[in-house]
Design an enzyme around this catalytic site. Structure first.
Site, PDB file in Angstrom:
ATOM      1  CB  THR A   8      -0.748  -3.899  11.094  1.00 24.15           C
ATOM      2  OG1 THR A   8      -1.886  -3.226  10.539  1.00 24.15           O
ATOM      3  CG2 THR A   8      -0.921  -4.035  12.603  1.00 24.15           C
ATOM      4  N   GLY A   9       1.227  -3.935   8.589  1.00 27.85           N
ATOM      5  CA  GLY A   9       1.435  -3.825   7.149  1.00 27.85           C
ATOM      6  C   GLY A   9       2.370  -2.689   6.790  1.00 27.85           C
ATOM      7  CB  ALA A  10       5.119  -1.128   8.694  1.00 24.30           C
ATOM      8  CB  SER A  11       7.023  -4.063   4.561  1.00 25.01           C
ATOM      9  OG  SER A  11       6.065  -5.092   4.375  1.00 25.01           O
ATOM     10  N   GLY A  12       4.375  -2.301   3.144  1.00 26.87           N
ATOM     11  CA  GLY A  12       3.691  -2.036   1.879  1.00 26.87           C
ATOM     12  C   GLY A  12       3.724  -0.567   1.518  1.00 26.87           C
ATOM     13  N   GLY A  13       3.116  -0.224   0.390  1.00 26.54           N
ATOM     14  CA  GLY A  13       3.186   1.141  -0.118  1.00 26.54           C
ATOM     15  C   GLY A  13       2.605   2.176   0.823  1.00 26.54           C
ATOM     16  CB  ILE A  14      -0.770   2.671   2.276  1.00 26.23           C
ATOM     17  CG1 ILE A  14      -1.443   3.019   0.937  1.00 26.23           C
ATOM     18  CG2 ILE A  14      -1.393   3.488   3.409  1.00 26.23           C
ATOM     19  CD1 ILE A  14      -2.919   2.689   0.880  1.00 26.23           C
ATOM     20  CB  SER A 137     -11.328   0.059   1.000  1.00 20.49           C
ATOM     21  OG  SER A 137     -11.711   0.121  -0.364  1.00 20.49           O
ATOM     22  CE1 TYR A 150      -9.436  -4.811   0.586  1.00 18.76           C
ATOM     23  CE2 TYR A 150     -10.683  -3.270  -0.766  1.00 18.76           C
ATOM     24  CZ  TYR A 150      -9.613  -3.540   0.065  1.00 18.76           C
ATOM     25  OH  TYR A 150      -8.721  -2.543   0.374  1.00 18.76           O
TER      26      TYR A 150
END
Length: 242
Positions: A8-14, A137, A150
């Site tokens: 998930t969130g594969a298009s971000g930096g990490i 985090s 957060y």
């Protein structure tokens, strides 16, 4: 036969670095994105060409209540690995945060990962194998002033990992988390260059983490080299707040 991983969130930096690292190890990939379709499509094409793996993109808003169900309903193949990487930070005093933001952050970081994992587990349990890694985090461990929301969400992820690891161990499924410190991605753009330098000065190693370093830790926890590791929070923070 190649294993299949959902990120998930594969298009971000990490997420991008994790995707590239797993593709290099022969994983077929399901690359989730929310809004950045072009980046996800370019990543999928690049990985398919470079590594000869299958890479498919899937859209869902995981900050919405129906996001996890929408995402998992489009998955028909067995899943061997899940990387729960979607997330965003929120900076501000607790007294300035409205209810809608609280609900969105809890949905994105806590409820959707729970629902997504729940929906995909039956196949993994039948196969008596699998690995799950949450990218959390440092603030889930230590908490942070002005990032209380957060910190709360990431702390909940850590409890999710520890509880689920105990529940799934008899089924041969491992569950861990990687807890990055400050990483050089767009999430740090809320800080000025001078503020980033100040943060780097606080870190014993003397710099921000590179996304690839988070990806390497994630790939390790998914691998057979971590076959006896479950329920753990692996801090990748350069000695910051350790």
């Amino acid at each position: 036969m190649n294993k299949t991983a959902l990120i998930t969130g594969a298009s971000g930096g990490i997420g991008k670095s994790i995707s590239e690292t797993l593709a290099a190890r022969g994983y077929n990939l399901l690359l989730h994105y929310n809004t950045n379709q072009n980046a996800a499509a370019e990543l999928a094409e690049k990985l398919s060409q470079m590594f000869g793996v299958n890479a498919e993109i899937l859209q869902a808003d995981l900050s919405a209540q129906d996001g996890a169900d929408k995402l998992t309903s489009s998955i028909v193949q067995p899943i061997d690995a899940i990387v729960l990487n979607s997330g965003r930070s929120h900076f501000g005093l607790i007294t300035d945060v409205d209810n809608a933001t609280v609900q969105e952050m809890v949905q994105l970081h806590v409820a959707s990962p729970y629902m997504l994992t729940r929906n995909l587990l039956p196949g993994m349990i039948r196969n008596k194998s699998g690995a799950i890694v949450a990218v959390s985090s440092i603030w889930g461990e230590t908490g942070a002033s002005c990032e209380v929301l957060y910190s709360m969400a990431k702390g909940a992820q850590h409890s999710f990992v520890k509880g689920l690891a105990k529940e799934l161990a008899p089924s041969g499924i491992r569950v861990n988390a990687v807890a990055p410190g400050a990483v050089d991605t767009n999430m740090m753009n809320q800080f000025t260059p001078a503020e980033k330098e100040e943060i780097a000065d606080e870190i014993p190693i003397g710099r921000l983490a590179r996304p690839q370093e988070i990806a390497d830790a994630t790939a390790f926890l998914l691998s057979e080299k971590a076959s006896y590791i479950t329920g753990q929070i692996l801090s990748v923070n350069g000695g910051w707040h350790c």
